[in-house]
Structures are given as structure tokens and as C-alpha cells.
Design a protein around this motif. Structure first.
Motif, short mmCIF file in Angstrom:
data_model
loop_
_atom_site.label_atom_id
_atom_site.label_comp_id
_atom_site.label_asym_id
_atom_site.label_seq_id
_atom_site.Cartn_x
_atom_site.Cartn_y
_atom_site.Cartn_z
N ARG A 66 14.97 3.52 -11.14
CA ARG A 66 14.07 2.37 -11.33
C ARG A 66 13.37 2.43 -12.69
O ARG A 66 12.20 2.12 -12.82
N ARG A 100 12.82 -7.32 -4.28
CA ARG A 100 12.08 -8.34 -3.52
C ARG A 100 10.58 -8.25 -3.79
O ARG A 100 9.90 -9.27 -3.93
N ASP A 101 10.07 -7.03 -3.88
CA ASP A 101 8.64 -6.82 -4.09
C ASP A 101 8.22 -7.04 -5.55
O ASP A 101 7.04 -7.18 -5.83
N ASN A 102 9.19 -7.03 -6.46
CA ASN A 102 8.91 -7.15 -7.90
C ASN A 102 9.86 -8.17 -8.53
O ASN A 102 10.75 -7.81 -9.30
N ALA A 105 14.84 -3.77 -1.78
CA ALA A 105 13.44 -3.93 -1.37
C ALA A 105 12.53 -3.95 -2.59
O ALA A 105 11.60 -4.76 -2.68
N TYR A 106 12.80 -3.08 -3.56
CA TYR A 106 12.01 -3.04 -4.79
C TYR A 106 12.12 -4.37 -5.53
O TYR A 106 11.11 -4.91 -6.02
#
Length: 172
Positions: free
Chosen positions: A39, A68-70, A65-66
Motif C-alpha cells: 500500500r 473502498r475506504d480510500n 477494502a482499502y
């Protein structure tokens, strides 16, 4: 590179030498470390490039997931290649809907790598859109303007070798 296993080995060596490690020191130092290619965010040609060595379904799901969150202000485009012995279909499924398009790269000097056309076929079965197939990682990174608008993000993942090639192009 600062891989968790290398860090753990170094700490173990200190402890075996009888050197005490204070919890607050460990929290401060270890909390600031980020292994390269996990990342890792860069800017190149005025675009965001995110590098992640996700090369199995679990790591791809965590990457999804990362993302989606960012979210990126624009599109999120994958630059992907993987080794033929990996669960490529599982990786693709774990990333379902995460990308506005996929650039499937070739790793011509790596006999273990999956053929770009084979990966593209799996993407088609999973109804994921491909933008380009068979380009080398360095060519994509060096010509980001051809693939991305200013607000778009490129996510390089799928194998350590894919990320290494992108890092070399970014640093070159």
C-alpha cells in the motif's frame, strides 16, 4: 527492504544480546515503519500510484477494502500481472468492482508468470473491463498520460515482481 520478517529478526537479535527494548521505543519506531510495496503511495506524472504486493485472494480482498475506504477522485485502474501458480481467478474475484478497468501486464523475462492473454480471459469471464493487454509494467508507468486522467489512480499489484518493476520505473 524493511520486511516484517527482517524487522522481527533484528529485534530478536537485540533481545538475544541482552539489549532491553522499551515498549514506548518499540511503539514509536515500529509504528512509523511501512514495508515498501505494501500500500505504498507515490505520485508520478501528476497521478497517484498505489503499489501493493497483493498476490493471493486474502491480500486482494484487503486491498479492495482499502480502496473502498480510500476512494480516488477519478477512476481507479489496475495494473496487474501474476505468477501462473497463483489463484488468479480468486484474486480477480476478491477485487470485484474495485477497478474501473484493468491493464494486464506482461512479465516476459519471468517464466513463471501467467500469460497476459490468459489473465485477460479470466477477467472477461468475471465481467471485468480490460483497457490494455500485454504491455510491460515499465511502459505503462512511463506513459501514464496514455491511460490515466489527472484525478485517476493506478493500482499496481499481483506479484512482487510486478511491483518491483513499477518501483524501478518510478525511481528511474
Amino acid at each position: 527492504p524493511l520486511l516484517p520478517v527482517n524487522i522481527a529478526a533484528g529485534l530478536q537479535a537485540l533481545l538475544l544480546q541482552g539489549i532491553p527494548l522499551a515498549d514506548d521505543l518499540l511503539d514509536g519506531v515500529l509504528g512509523s515503519l511501512q514495508p515498501g510495496g505494501r500500500r505504498e503511495r507515490r505520485r508520478h506524472a501528476a497521478r497517484e500510484v498505489l503499489l501493493d504486493v497483493a498476490h493471493n485472494p486474502a491480500a486482494a480482498a484487503a486491498l479492495n477494502a482499502y480502496l473502498r475506504d480510500n476512494p480516488a477522485p477519478g477512476r481507479t485502474i489496475a495494473l496487474f500481472s501474476a505468477m501462473a501458480d497463483k489463484d488468479i481467478r480468486g484474486i480477480i474475484r476478491a477485487c470485484a468492482g474495485a477497478f474501473d478497468g484493468w491493464i494486464v501486464s506482461a512479465l516476459p523475462d519471468v517464466p513463471r508468470s501467467a500469460a497476459a492473454d490468459d489473465i485477460a480471459a479470466l477477467l472477461a469471464v468475471e465481467a471485468e473491463q480490460t483497457i490494455a493487454v500485454g504491455l510491460e509494467v515499465t511502459a505503462v508507468v512511463e506513459h501514464l498520460d496514455d491511460f490515466l486522467d489527472r484525478d485517476d489512480r493506478l493500482v499496481v499489484f499481483g506479484s512482487f515482481l510486478t511491483v518491483a518493476a513499477a518501483l524501478a520505473a518510478l525511481d528511474g
